[in-house]
Design a protein around this motif. Structure first.
Motif, PDB file in Angstrom:
ATOM      1  N   LEU A   1      56.726  36.741 -27.499  1.00 23.89           N
ATOM      2  CA  LEU A   1      56.712  35.724 -26.439  1.00 23.89           C
ATOM      3  C   LEU A   1      56.066  36.302 -25.193  1.00 23.89           C
ATOM      4  O   LEU A   1      56.415  37.397 -24.754  1.00 23.89           O
ATOM      5  CB  LEU A   1      58.139  35.357 -26.055  1.00 23.89           C
ATOM      6  CG  LEU A   1      58.836  34.211 -26.748  1.00 23.89           C
ATOM      7  CD1 LEU A   1      60.102  33.861 -25.958  1.00 23.89           C
ATOM      8  CD2 LEU A   1      57.935  32.998 -26.866  1.00 23.89           C
ATOM      9  N   PHE A   2      55.163  35.546 -24.585  1.00 23.76           N
ATOM     10  CA  PHE A   2      54.613  35.955 -23.288  1.00 23.76           C
ATOM     11  C   PHE A   2      55.720  35.929 -22.236  1.00 23.76           C
ATOM     12  O   PHE A   2      56.632  35.098 -22.303  1.00 23.76           O
ATOM     13  CB  PHE A   2      53.471  35.027 -22.877  1.00 23.76           C
ATOM     14  CG  PHE A   2      52.118  35.634 -23.112  1.00 23.76           C
ATOM     15  CD1 PHE A   2      51.564  36.493 -22.168  1.00 23.76           C
ATOM     16  CD2 PHE A   2      51.411  35.375 -24.269  1.00 23.76           C
ATOM     17  CE1 PHE A   2      50.330  37.071 -22.379  1.00 23.76           C
ATOM     18  CE2 PHE A   2      50.167  35.950 -24.490  1.00 23.76           C
ATOM     19  CZ  PHE A   2      49.625  36.798 -23.538  1.00 23.76           C
ATOM     20  N   THR A   3      55.627  36.832 -21.284  1.00 20.15           N
ATOM     21  CA  THR A   3      56.699  36.956 -20.294  1.00 20.15           C
ATOM     22  C   THR A   3      56.938  35.655 -19.534  1.00 20.15           C
ATOM     23  O   THR A   3      58.067  35.368 -19.147  1.00 20.15           O
ATOM     24  CB  THR A   3      56.402  38.083 -19.292  1.00 20.15           C
ATOM     25  OG1 THR A   3      55.059  37.940 -18.833  1.00 20.15           O
ATOM     26  CG2 THR A   3      56.566  39.447 -19.929  1.00 20.15           C
ATOM     27  N   ASP A   4      55.879  34.853 -19.329  1.00 20.78           N
ATOM     28  CA  ASP A   4      56.083  33.617 -18.570  1.00 20.78           C
ATOM     29  C   ASP A   4      56.926  32.594 -19.323  1.00 20.78           C
ATOM     30  O   ASP A   4      57.428  31.643 -18.715  1.00 20.78           O
ATOM     31  CB  ASP A   4      54.743  32.997 -18.161  1.00 20.78           C
ATOM     32  CG  ASP A   4      54.247  33.556 -16.829  1.00 20.78           C
ATOM     33  OD1 ASP A   4      54.800  34.576 -16.374  1.00 20.78           O
ATOM     34  OD2 ASP A   4      53.314  32.966 -16.250  1.00 20.78           O
ATOM     35  N   ALA A   5      57.069  32.776 -20.637  1.00 20.83           N
ATOM     36  CA  ALA A   5      57.939  31.856 -21.379  1.00 20.83           C
ATOM     37  C   ALA A   5      59.363  31.941 -20.833  1.00 20.83           C
ATOM     38  O   ALA A   5      60.102  30.959 -20.844  1.00 20.83           O
ATOM     39  CB  ALA A   5      57.921  32.193 -22.871  1.00 20.83           C
TER      40      ALA A   5
ATOM     41  N   GLN B   1      55.318  39.899 -25.047  1.00 22.98           N
ATOM     42  CA  GLN B   1      53.902  40.088 -24.730  1.00 22.98           C
ATOM     43  C   GLN B   1      53.737  40.094 -23.209  1.00 22.98           C
ATOM     44  O   GLN B   1      54.087  39.128 -22.552  1.00 22.98           O
ATOM     45  CB  GLN B   1      53.073  38.952 -25.349  1.00 22.98           C
ATOM     46  CG  GLN B   1      51.585  39.058 -25.079  1.00 22.98           C
ATOM     47  CD  GLN B   1      51.003  40.336 -25.672  1.00 22.98           C
ATOM     48  OE1 GLN B   1      51.118  40.587 -26.857  1.00 22.98           O
ATOM     49  NE2 GLN B   1      50.411  41.167 -24.822  1.00 22.98           N
ATOM     50  N   THR B   2      53.208  41.182 -22.687  1.00 26.48           N
ATOM     51  CA  THR B   2      53.029  41.279 -21.234  1.00 26.48           C
ATOM     52  C   THR B   2      51.587  40.973 -20.860  1.00 26.48           C
ATOM     53  O   THR B   2      50.721  40.853 -21.733  1.00 26.48           O
ATOM     54  CB  THR B   2      53.334  42.698 -20.730  1.00 26.48           C
ATOM     55  OG1 THR B   2      52.251  43.553 -21.123  1.00 26.48           O
ATOM     56  CG2 THR B   2      54.630  43.226 -21.298  1.00 26.48           C
TER      57      THR B   2
ATOM     58  N   HIS C   1      47.063  32.542 -21.295  1.00 27.77           N
ATOM     59  CA  HIS C   1      48.153  32.668 -22.262  1.00 27.77           C
ATOM     60  C   HIS C   1      49.517  32.452 -21.587  1.00 27.77           C
ATOM     61  O   HIS C   1      50.403  31.813 -22.159  1.00 27.77           O
ATOM     62  CB  HIS C   1      48.130  34.051 -22.918  1.00 27.77           C
ATOM     63  CG  HIS C   1      47.078  34.193 -23.984  1.00 27.77           C
ATOM     64  ND1 HIS C   1      47.037  33.393 -25.097  1.00 27.77           N
ATOM     65  CD2 HIS C   1      46.033  35.049 -24.108  1.00 27.77           C
ATOM     66  CE1 HIS C   1      46.019  33.738 -25.869  1.00 27.77           C
ATOM     67  NE2 HIS C   1      45.387  34.747 -25.292  1.00 27.77           N
ATOM     68  N   GLN C   2      49.664  32.996 -20.401  1.00 28.55           N
ATOM     69  CA  GLN C   2      50.942  32.819 -19.693  1.00 28.55           C
ATOM     70  C   GLN C   2      51.170  31.343 -19.363  1.00 28.55           C
ATOM     71  O   GLN C   2      52.282  30.817 -19.507  1.00 28.55           O
ATOM     72  CB  GLN C   2      50.963  33.646 -18.402  1.00 28.55           C
ATOM     73  CG  GLN C   2      50.929  35.155 -18.624  1.00 28.55           C
ATOM     74  CD  GLN C   2      52.295  35.753 -18.942  1.00 28.55           C
ATOM     75  OE1 GLN C   2      53.124  35.121 -19.570  1.00 28.55           O
ATOM     76  NE2 GLN C   2      52.506  36.991 -18.532  1.00 28.55           N
TER      77      GLN C   2
ATOM     78  N   ALA D   1      52.158  29.661 -22.480  1.00 28.46           N
ATOM     79  CA  ALA D   1      53.502  30.030 -22.938  1.00 28.46           C
ATOM     80  C   ALA D   1      54.553  29.202 -22.212  1.00 28.46           C
ATOM     81  O   ALA D   1      55.491  28.677 -22.812  1.00 28.46           O
ATOM     82  CB  ALA D   1      53.744  31.521 -22.698  1.00 28.46           C
ATOM     83  N   ARG D   2      54.375  29.086 -20.902  1.00 24.64           N
ATOM     84  CA  ARG D   2      55.345  28.332 -20.118  1.00 24.64           C
ATOM     85  C   ARG D   2      55.308  26.856 -20.507  1.00 24.64           C
ATOM     86  O   ARG D   2      56.341  26.214 -20.690  1.00 24.64           O
ATOM     87  CB  ARG D   2      55.026  28.490 -18.635  1.00 24.64           C
ATOM     88  CG  ARG D   2      56.226  28.536 -17.767  1.00 24.64           C
ATOM     89  CD  ARG D   2      55.997  29.341 -16.496  1.00 24.64           C
ATOM     90  NE  ARG D   2      54.619  29.700 -16.291  1.00 24.64           N
ATOM     91  CZ  ARG D   2      53.842  29.173 -15.345  1.00 24.64           C
ATOM     92  NH1 ARG D   2      54.320  28.261 -14.549  1.00 24.64           N
ATOM     93  NH2 ARG D   2      52.610  29.585 -15.206  1.00 24.64           N
TER      94      ARG D   2
ATOM     95  N   MET E   1      56.902  26.245 -23.973  1.00 26.50           N
ATOM     96  CA  MET E   1      58.364  26.269 -23.909  1.00 26.50           C
ATOM     97  C   MET E   1      58.891  24.954 -23.348  1.00 26.50           C
ATOM     98  O   MET E   1      59.862  24.380 -23.839  1.00 26.50           O
ATOM     99  CB  MET E   1      58.843  27.422 -23.027  1.00 26.50           C
ATOM    100  CG  MET E   1      58.813  28.752 -23.725  1.00 26.50           C
ATOM    101  SD  MET E   1      59.873  28.713 -25.196  1.00 26.50           S
ATOM    102  CE  MET E   1      59.015  29.856 -26.247  1.00 26.50           C
TER     103      MET E   1
END
Lengths: 378, 482
Positions: free
Chosen positions: A72-76, A334-335, B347-348, B351-352, B355
């Motif tokens: 998971l990317f950190t922003d999730a 994932q960072t 990607h970030q 990802a957000r 979710m």
């Protein structure tokens, strides 16, 4: 720990035993099997992660290696707390909110998960910060846990203080701010009593302290065995000075041996931390590699920034950590840190993410700049 | 690997300067190795150059009929539109290697810039701003004045270009030439290729006109060089971000005319009546085009499209249609390579959003598989702010089209380009509100990257702002004028 399912408690015991074996060994098969067990539980108990994995057609049983666990990317973590057992959460940590949107990521721990984090803190520090049974007065330039209960660094530093701190150990940022006077006195006491100090804190905080010292003409000559632990080191302020310069300031202002300065990469999203090998190497009487050493209960990969496919060692990409101590949320993170894997560990070069660096459309930074900076006269 | 050598500078014919030192920069991408030759630039060089182009302007361009100037610029644009024109082919390869834009994107942006730089556009732009273009040639009767007027352009314009919009620098040279000014351009370090090639075209067509033009690159903030450039010029045109603009403005003497084109933010607005089922695929293609052109890096690009709820098609259908169009666009005109940081930001962002989609937070997300080429996100509306760009479509749902102005207010000073399709009688009132907020261009979806030469660029009269006037208000006849 009443209330956590039996399978989880058994898993935690096995992870604890694995962490308990220390920093200096490697067991790929055992790691892989634990990582897959952790993934299986996370898949089962975190509906959001399960749904997310389903879209990637990844499921326990379908994968055979830790490297295939969907990261998971950190922003999730800014959109949702990935806590495995929200009903059992005992601590919630939050990210600092850097990185564009200002939203903060949330990571909650159940009691078992917190025990795993404590074990990683202890085991890693024993080898990387206080090898050979060393102890010191921990002087922490970071908010105390009371001042910042949601800050994972405060939590970790407090654990270090409990496990390794000699009497007199203390935090010097409280609700009223930075206690410069008290820190100065504590440092003088270590000087006078010839008791080693461990000056710990965020890299930027330490630099601020050095600026105070420079402005007030303060210098200290801490006794041998004193050391410095700085965490972060990637934020804007610290980014302007090199590691060598930072270490030389530790020597100049505090009298700390350059060999006893260690940098820590810690993240809210992973329970484990990554030290460089400076102090460990000094203790073993060898030259440091100057790289981050992943503990045996973690693995770190660099992936292609666009396709996210793993890269071979030596190629720079985005760092991905798989950490079985992060049992309570998601173990593959994932960072957006740029780095590469090298023999024995990894290197980190800093944050890859920049607000739009190219083009002539506006960036968030520009739009939020103070009014004076955006004068548009004709 | 194909190697092309290009000059990252243009010095006019007849100009010489003793002991110039040259270096090279090498860029490699997609099978092309571009070797750029660049001179070391210092203040004496710039002063000598300013002197040279000023003399050439006084000798030639300053008294050249505007009709002739337009003919040369028109022919230059036509050559660049010719697929076989060697300089165009060189530019496509070199700009691809230097900027990372795909060849298709570079080609499309050259077409787009040059198609709006033809003869009729220039005449109309001048007529729109000064009524009679011949005011630039000599005194002409002015019915409003009940006398005679003449317009004089500056002798020398200095222009500072921003990075990475291929084919954009020609605009400043065209505007300078239309008002008969010499022009020295500072190219951006990230794109020093296009301006020199374009000026070479002018040299092919009219060497005396090209003798009034130059393009150089120097490190921004170099006080001595910029002092020489701005000190010699009568007017300065600046393209760039707020920081660059602010620091440049400090160094431009107050006596100079300055036109600033800072970074801007664009958006779209679609009313419910414009979401008819029959129109959805063409609307989707239009929205995709607005986001894809220049890989969404231009100030003209939309950062979000506000969409009014209650249209004939569902949000999901709209998202699917746009995703389909983005995919087709990617096949036809691939997005360029992007730096790691921008890929990570995408990607970030995804990802957000993903979710939130899984949490059923009112989001719908569709993404290019396997990479960051394009993303489409539908979500509740927010205040207008920059997106991660690089072909990120954000559809921001509003209950009512008139909810949008309040969401634009925080971006006020930065507003520029808006695609509007309300689809019913409310449109004009909506546009009135946008104009009042600071929007300087209203267009249709799909047309955002295609401003005309006639547009008041960033709300500025880009040509007439460079002029000074002499009016004859004598009521009795003037000897020699008819």
């Amino acid at each position: 720990m009443a209330g956590l399912p039996e399978t989880i408690r058994a898993l935690d015991e096995d992870i604890l035993a694995f962490i308990g074996r220390g920093m200096d060994w490697c067991d790929d098969a055992a790691f892989n099997s634990l990582a897959l067990r952790v993934f299986e539980q996370q898949f089962e108990h975190i509906p959001l992660y399960r749904a997310w994995c389903a879209r990637r057609e990844a499921a326990p049983g379908g994968i055979s290696s830790w490297a295939q666990i969907p990261a998971l990317f950190t922003d999730a973590f800014k959109a949702a707390d990935m806590c495995m057992f929200p009903g059992h959460a005992v601590r919630t940590f939050m990210t600092s909110g850097t990185g564009g949107t200002g939203e903060r990521g949330k990571v909650s721990y159940d009691e078992g998960g917190l025990r795993l984090m404590d074990a990683t803190i202890k085991t890693a520090a024993q080898a990387m910060l206080f090898p050979g049974g060393a102890r010191a007065v921990l002087l922490v330039i970071a908010p105390s846990p009371e001042a910042a209960p949601a800050m994972v660094m405060s939590y970790g530093m407090n654990r270090l203080k409990e496990y390794f701190g000699l009497p007199g150990s203390a935090f010097f940022i409280d609700r009223d701010g930075f206690q410069l006077q008290a820190l100065t006195q504590a440092l003088r006491r270590c000087e006078a009593d010839r008791v080693p100090a461990a000056v710990c804190g965020g890299t930027a905080g330490l630099l601020n302290f050095f600026e105070h010292c420079a402005a007030q003409g303060l210098r200290f000559s801490l006794p041998g065995g004193s050391r410095c632990l700085d965490a972060g080191g990637l934020k804007k302020k610290a980014g302007k000075i090199s590691r060598e310069e930072f270490i030389s300031r530790c020597g100049f202002f505090l009298g700390i041996d350059p060999c006893l300065c260690v940098n820590l990469l810690g993240m809210t999203e992973t329970a484990s931390q990554f030290y460089d090998d400076a102090i460990q190497a000094a203790h073993a009487g060898r030259a440091p590699k100057g790289i981050k050493i992943p503990p045996p209960w973690t693995r770190t990969l660099a992936v292609d920034p666009d396709s996210l496919e793993p890269l071979p060692a030596g190629r720079t990409g985005l760092l991905r950590h798989i950490d079985i101590a992060s049992r309570g949320h998601v173990c593959a993170v994932q960072t957006d840190d740029l780095g590469r894997t090298v023999d024995g560990g990894f290197e980190i070069f800093g944050r890859a993410r920049d607000d739009r660096s190219r083009g002539c459309s506006l960036s968030i930074d520009e739009m939020t700049a103070p009014a004076g900076a955006r004068d548009e006269n004709h | 690997m194909k190697t092309i050598e290009v000059n990252g500078y243009y010095l006019p014919p007849g100009f010489s300067f003793p002991e110039m030192a040259f270096g090279t920069s090498v860029f490699e991408r997609g099978g092309v190795r571009a070797v750029l030759r660049m001179p070391a630039v210092d203040a004496p060089l710039v002063s000598a150059l300013a002197c040279h182009v000023q003399q050439a302007q006084a000798r030639y361009l300053g008294s050249l009929p505007v009709g002739r100037i337009i003919d040369v610029l028109d022919e230059a644009a036509r050559r660049w539109l010719d697929r076989e024109y060697p300089a165009r082919r060189t530019a496509i390869d070199a700009l691809h290697a230097v900027t990372g834009f795909s060849r298709e994107t570079v080609a499309a942006s050259i077409d787009l810039e040059m198609e709006s730089s033809l003869k009729e556009d220039m005449w109309r732009a001048l007529r729109s701003e000064i009524a009679n273009p011949l005011y630039l040639d000599d005194f002409q009767p002015s019915p409003e004045l009940n006398g005679w007027c003449r317009a004089y352009g500056p002798a020398l314009v200095a222009a500072v270009f921003s990075e990475n919009i291929p084919a954009l620098p020609h605009l400043a040279y065209m505007r300078a030439a239309l008002v008969k000014a010499a022009c020295i351009g500072k190219t951006a370090s990230g794109e020093p290729v296009f301006a020199p090639l374009y000026l070479k075209t002018l040299e092919e067509l009219d060497p005396d006109m090209a003798a009034c033009m130059a393009a150089l690159s120097w490190p921004g903030g170099s006080a001595a060089v910029e002092g020489a450039a701005f000190g010699s010029a009568d007017a300065v045109i600046v393209f760039g971000g707020p920081d660059a603009c602010a620091s440049l403005l400090e160094r431009i003497p107050r006596s100079k005319k300055v036109l600033v084109h800072g970074h801007r933010i664009g958006f779209g607005a679609i009313g419910r009546a414009a979401q008819g089922r029959g129109a959805i695929s063409s609307l989707a293609a239009a929205i995709a085009n607005d986001h894809a052109m220049f890989d969404q890096q231009a100030c003209l690009a939309p950062q979000a499209y506000y969409v009014e709820k209650g249209g004939e098609v569902s949000e999901r259908e709209l998202v699917e249609a746009i995703a389909h169009a983005m995919k087709e666009t990617e096949a036809r005109m691939p997005r360029g390579g992007i730096p790691a940081g921008e890929a990570a930001a995408l990607h970030q962002f995804r990802a957000r959003a993903e979710m939130r989609e899984l949490l059923e937070d009112g989001c719908i997300l569709r993404c290019s598989p396997g990479g960051t080429q394009w993303s489409v996100l539908c979500e509740p509306a927010q205040a207008l702010a920059p997106s991660p760009g690089n072909r990120t479509v954000r559809l921001w749902m509003v209950d009512d089209i008139f909810d949008i102005p309040a969401l634009l207010r925080p971006a006020g000073a930065f507003l520029q380009n808006a695609a509007v399709a309300v689809g019913d009688a409310r449109e004009v009132d909506f546009i009135r509100k946008l104009g009042k907020l600071g929007v300087s261009r209203i267009t249709a979806p799909g047309m955002m990257p295609l401003p005309s030469m006639m547009w008041h660029h960033d709300g500025i009269a880009a040509l007439s702002s460079l002029l000074r006037w002499c009016d004859i208000e004598k009521k009795d006849p003037v000897g020699g004028l008819e």
